[in-house]
Design a protein around this motif. Sequence first.
Motif, PDB file in Angstrom:
ATOM      1  N   ARG A  61      36.031  43.765  41.998  1.00 56.83           N
ATOM      2  CA  ARG A  61      35.868  42.522  42.073  1.00 56.83           C
ATOM      3  C   ARG A  61      36.197  41.969  43.270  1.00 56.83           C
ATOM      4  O   ARG A  61      35.765  42.118  44.483  1.00 56.83           O
ATOM      5  CB  ARG A  61      37.295  41.770  40.704  1.00 56.83           C
ATOM      6  N   SER A  62      35.140  40.615  43.359  1.00 57.35           N
ATOM      7  CA  SER A  62      35.491  39.809  44.916  1.00 57.35           C
ATOM      8  C   SER A  62      36.409  39.282  44.825  1.00 57.35           C
ATOM      9  O   SER A  62      37.206  38.778  44.131  1.00 57.35           O
ATOM     10  CB  SER A  62      33.667  38.755  44.560  1.00 57.35           C
ATOM     11  N   LEU A  63      36.497  38.522  46.067  1.00 57.09           N
ATOM     12  CA  LEU A  63      37.392  37.937  46.412  1.00 57.09           C
ATOM     13  C   LEU A  63      38.189  36.733  45.416  1.00 57.09           C
ATOM     14  O   LEU A  63      39.154  36.110  45.342  1.00 57.09           O
ATOM     15  CB  LEU A  63      38.268  37.472  48.140  1.00 57.09           C
ATOM     16  N   ASP A  64      37.062  35.790  45.258  1.00 56.56           N
ATOM     17  CA  ASP A  64      37.149  34.578  44.826  1.00 56.56           C
ATOM     18  C   ASP A  64      37.054  34.816  43.081  1.00 56.56           C
ATOM     19  O   ASP A  64      38.054  34.049  42.685  1.00 56.56           O
ATOM     20  CB  ASP A  64      35.592  34.211  44.323  1.00 56.56           C
ATOM     21  N   GLU A  65      37.599  36.541  42.440  1.00 56.76           N
ATOM     22  CA  GLU A  65      38.328  36.718  41.024  1.00 56.76           C
ATOM     23  C   GLU A  65      39.595  37.323  41.384  1.00 56.76           C
ATOM     24  O   GLU A  65      40.069  37.098  40.065  1.00 56.76           O
ATOM     25  CB  GLU A  65      37.564  38.040  41.117  1.00 56.76           C
ATOM     26  N   LEU A  66      39.438  37.384  42.792  1.00 55.54           N
ATOM     27  CA  LEU A  66      41.453  37.368  43.235  1.00 55.54           C
ATOM     28  C   LEU A  66      43.149  35.673  41.777  1.00 55.54           C
ATOM     29  O   LEU A  66      41.954  35.088  42.475  1.00 55.54           O
ATOM     30  CB  LEU A  66      41.783  38.222  44.227  1.00 55.54           C
ATOM     31  N   SER A  67      43.607  36.288  41.821  1.00 57.61           N
ATOM     32  CA  SER A  67      44.378  35.172  41.749  1.00 57.61           C
ATOM     33  C   SER A  67      46.295  36.003  40.820  1.00 57.61           C
ATOM     34  O   SER A  67      45.872  37.230  41.328  1.00 57.61           O
ATOM     35  CB  SER A  67      44.504  34.985  39.293  1.00 57.61           C
ATOM     36  N   ALA A  68      46.887  35.113  41.439  1.00 55.86           N
ATOM     37  CA  ALA A  68      48.281  35.519  41.400  1.00 55.86           C
ATOM     38  C   ALA A  68      49.116  34.908  40.307  1.00 55.86           C
ATOM     39  O   ALA A  68      48.464  34.305  39.550  1.00 55.86           O
ATOM     40  CB  ALA A  68      49.078  35.033  42.522  1.00 55.86           C
ATOM     41  N   SER A  69      50.325  36.098  40.281  1.00 52.02           N
ATOM     42  CA  SER A  69      50.887  36.085  39.085  1.00 52.02           C
ATOM     43  C   SER A  69      52.365  35.066  39.625  1.00 52.02           C
ATOM     44  O   SER A  69      52.665  34.551  38.571  1.00 52.02           O
ATOM     45  CB  SER A  69      52.035  36.665  38.271  1.00 52.02           C
ATOM     46  N   HIS A  70      52.485  34.640  41.268  1.00 52.18           N
ATOM     47  CA  HIS A  70      53.126  33.629  40.919  1.00 52.18           C
ATOM     48  C   HIS A  70      52.219  32.289  42.178  1.00 52.18           C
ATOM     49  O   HIS A  70      51.514  32.789  42.880  1.00 52.18           O
ATOM     50  CB  HIS A  70      54.037  34.366  42.312  1.00 52.18           C
TER      51      HIS A  70
END
Length: 85
Positions: A61-70
Amino acid sequence: AATDPIALDLACVRLMGFDEDKIRMIREPMCSDTLRITSVRRADDVGVIEVDGESFARTERSLDELSASHVFEAHPGWRGHVERR
């Protein structure tokens, strides 16, 4: 967790919702021609590989695709200064 400390910090900063360009300790090594602690020159240079512990499937994945659950909140002294817009 990574062979490049700036790449790891960059991924963590992005997960927290902060802007790496506003954090000198990440921005400066990426811009420097003399500091050789990282090969990362742009956030686009970093990819993330997720490993599913049970099936060992790799997902890039690219960094822009990261998401946090918190939701992360900056320290009160940093609020309004490090968040991504």
